[in-house]
Design a protein around this motif. Structure first.
Motif, mmCIF file in Angstrom:
data_model
loop_
_atom_site.group_PDB
_atom_site.id
_atom_site.type_symbol
_atom_site.label_atom_id
_atom_site.label_comp_id
_atom_site.label_asym_id
_atom_site.label_seq_id
_atom_site.Cartn_x
_atom_site.Cartn_y
_atom_site.Cartn_z
ATOM 1 N N LEU A 42 -13.847 21.632 -5.631
ATOM 2 C CA LEU A 42 -12.705 20.822 -5.200
ATOM 3 C C LEU A 42 -12.742 19.431 -5.826
ATOM 4 C CD1 LEU A 42 -12.421 21.777 -1.415
ATOM 5 C CD2 LEU A 42 -10.840 22.387 -3.269
ATOM 6 N N ILE A 43 -13.947 18.867 -5.923
ATOM 7 C CA ILE A 43 -14.074 17.546 -6.556
ATOM 8 C C ILE A 43 -13.655 17.618 -8.015
ATOM 9 C CG2 ILE A 43 -15.722 15.781 -7.307
ATOM 10 C CD1 ILE A 43 -17.316 16.399 -4.736
ATOM 11 N N GLY A 44 -14.150 18.652 -8.738
ATOM 12 C CA GLY A 44 -13.775 18.809 -10.140
ATOM 13 C C GLY A 44 -12.289 19.038 -10.308
ATOM 14 N N THR A 45 -11.706 19.841 -9.425
ATOM 15 C CA THR A 45 -10.255 20.117 -9.487
ATOM 16 C C THR A 45 -9.447 18.846 -9.229
ATOM 17 O OG1 THR A 45 -10.635 22.384 -8.706
ATOM 18 C CG2 THR A 45 -8.399 21.506 -8.494
ATOM 19 N N THR A 46 -9.891 18.059 -8.272
ATOM 20 C CA THR A 46 -9.200 16.796 -7.947
ATOM 21 C C THR A 46 -9.229 15.844 -9.133
ATOM 22 O OG1 THR A 46 -9.779 17.034 -5.612
ATOM 23 C CG2 THR A 46 -9.144 14.840 -6.372
ATOM 24 N N LEU A 47 -10.412 15.700 -9.759
ATOM 25 C CA LEU A 47 -10.530 14.822 -10.933
ATOM 26 C C LEU A 47 -9.629 15.299 -12.061
ATOM 27 C CD1 LEU A 47 -14.388 14.211 -10.994
ATOM 28 C CD2 LEU A 47 -12.613 12.536 -10.462
ATOM 29 N N HIS A 48 -9.552 16.613 -12.233
ATOM 30 C CA HIS A 48 -8.726 17.161 -13.303
ATOM 31 C C HIS A 48 -7.237 16.913 -13.047
ATOM 32 C CE1 HIS A 48 -7.331 19.839 -16.426
ATOM 33 N NE2 HIS A 48 -6.657 20.571 -15.527
#
Length: 364
Positions: A350-356
Motif C-alpha cells: 500500500l505504501i508503494g502504491t500510494t507513492l506511485h
C-alpha cells in the motif's frame, strides 16, 4: 465427554482400541529394537485400557462391537512414512493430553477410583516412554529456532519486495533489490546471533569457573552428595547415582569436571551465527525466486502473487513446527504466522502504491 454412561463406555473403548492399533502399527514400522519394544509396551497398555472398558460394559449389560477408527490408524501410518516417528509422537502427545482431560472429567463425575491406574498411565507412563524413545523435543526445538530465522527472511524481504512492485516495472530489478535486502539482513542477523551467543558463551564460562572455585572448597563427602543430587535430577536412580558418585570420589578433578559441566549449557557462537544466517537467507531466496522466473514471463504482479503463496506455505509449515514444539494449537499457529506476514507485505504494498499514485514515483 457425553454424560450418557453407555456412550461414554463405547467412546473410551473405541479410543483405546484405536490407540492400541496405532502403536502396534508404529512398532511394526520401527527398526530400532529399543524403540520398537517401547512402542509395543505402550500398545499393550492401551489394550489393557480397552479391556477395562469391555469389563465395564459387561457389568452394565452393554453390548460392544470391536470397532477401530482405521482412518485414524492409516493417517498415522502415512505421517510416519512421510515425516518420521518424532513428528508422529508429538502429534500423539496432543491426543494423550485430550485423553487425560476426558479421563479426569469422567473420574470426577463418576467418582470411580478404578480409573486411577489408567489416569496414571495416561499422565506419566506413556509420556515418559515416548520422550525416552525419541529424544525428539530437543531436536524439534533446534528446528524451531531455524524456522524463526527463515520466517524473518520471508517477512522482511517479501515486505521490501511488495513495496517495490508498484514502483519498479522490471522484475529483474526487483529481484536485485530483494537480493540486496536479503544479503544485508543475512549479515545483520548473523552478526546479531554471533554477538548474542558469544555473550552467553562468555557468561557461561565465567559461571563455570566460579562454580569450580566453589566446588574446590568442598570436602569429598560434600562433593559426592552434590554429585548424587545432580545425577538424580538428570533421571539416574538413587542407588545408581550413589554408586557412580562413590567411584568418582577418589578423583576430585574428575568430580570438578562433572559438576562444572552441569553449570552451563554448551553454546557455540559461530554455529549459531551460521545457522541463523543460512535460515534467514533461505527465507529470502524463497520469495525472490519468482521474480527472475515467473516475473519475466507473466509480469511482476504475478511474481508477487507467487511469492506470497510460497510465503504462506512456508509460514504454515513453520506454524506447524512451532506448534509441535510448544504443544499449542496447530491451526492457530499456522493462521497467525501467515496472516501477520500477509499484513506486513500488504502494508508495504500500500505504501508503494500510494507513492506511485500520489508522488508519481516509478522506475521502468
Amino acid at each position: 465427554m457425553n454424560e450418557d454412561p453407555k456412550k461414554m463406555i463405547e467412546d473410551f473403548y473405541i479410543d483405546e482400541l484405536t490407540d492400541h492399533e496405532i502403536y502396534e502399527s508404529l512398532a511394526a514400522m520401527e527398526r530400532d529394537p529399543k524403540t520398537k519394544e517401547i512402542l509395543k509396551e505402550i500398545a499393550e497398555t492401551e489394550a489393557r485400557h480397552a479391556e477395562y472398558w469391555r469389563r465395564k460394559a459387561d457389568e452394565a449389560g452393554i453390548q460392544l462391537r470391536r470397532r477401530v477408527s482405521m482412518r485414524k490408524v492409516l493417517l498415522y501410518k502415512a505421517l510416519r512414512r512421510l515425516f518420521g516417528l518424532g513428528i508422529v509422537l508429538k502429534l500423539r502427545e496432543k491426543d494423550e493430553e485430550n485423553a487425560v482431560n476426558m479421563y479426569v472429567n469422567a473420574r470426577v463425575k463418576s467418582n470411580d477410583q478404578t480409573m486411577d491406574p489408567i489416569l496414571e498411565d495416561e499422565i506419566i507412563h506413556e509420556d515418559y516412554f515416548i520422550e525416552a524413545a525419541t529424544g525428539f523435543s530437543q531436536r524439534l526445538g533446534n528446528l524451531r529456532d531455524t524456522i524463526y530465522g527463515m520466517s524473518d527472511g520471508l517477512v522482511e524481504v517479501l515486505s521490501a519486495i511488495a513495496g517495490l512492485v508498484p514502483v519498479i516495472g522490471d522484475p529483474l530489478l526487483i529481484a536485485v533489490a530483494g537480493a540486496i535486502v536479503g544479503i544485508a539482513g543475512t549479515l545483520s542477523m548473523s552478526i546479531g546471533a554471533y554477538l548474542g551467543t558469544k555473550a552467553e558463551e562468555d557468561t557461561a564460562k565465567h559461571r563455570s569457573e566460579n562454580a569450580k572455585l566453589g566446588l574446590s572448597l568442598l570436602s569429598i563427602g560434600a562433593l559426592k552428595d552434590k554429585a548424587v543430587e545432580m545425577l538424580m535430577r538428570n533421571g539416574v536412580p538413587r542407588e545408581e547415582a550413589v554408586s557412580m558418585a562413590s567411584q568418582l570420589s577418589s578423583d576430585k578433578e574428575t568430580m570438578y569436571k562433572l559438576m562444572a559441566t552441569q553449570e552451563k549449557e554448551a553454546v557455540n557462537a559461530t554455529k549459531s551465527a551460521v545457522y541463523t544466517g543460512l535460515s534467514y537467507l533461505l527465507g529470502a531466496v524463497l520469495v525472490i525466486i519468482p521474480f527472475p522466473t515467473i516475473g519475466l514471463i507473466a509480469g511482476r504482479y504475478m511474481a508477487l502473487i507467487a511469492s506470497i503463496m510460497l510465503m504462506v506455505l512456508a509460514q504454515s509449515m513453520s506454524g506447524f513446527i512451532t506448534a509441535l514444539a510448544s504443544n499449542t494449537s496447530i491451526t492457530i499457529n499456522m493462521i497467525r504466522n501467515s496472516s501477520l506476514s500477509l499484513a506486513a507485505a500488504g502494508g508495504t504494498f500500500l505504501i508503494g502504491t500510494t507513492l506511485h499514485m500520489v508522488a508519481h514515483i516509478s522506475v521502468l
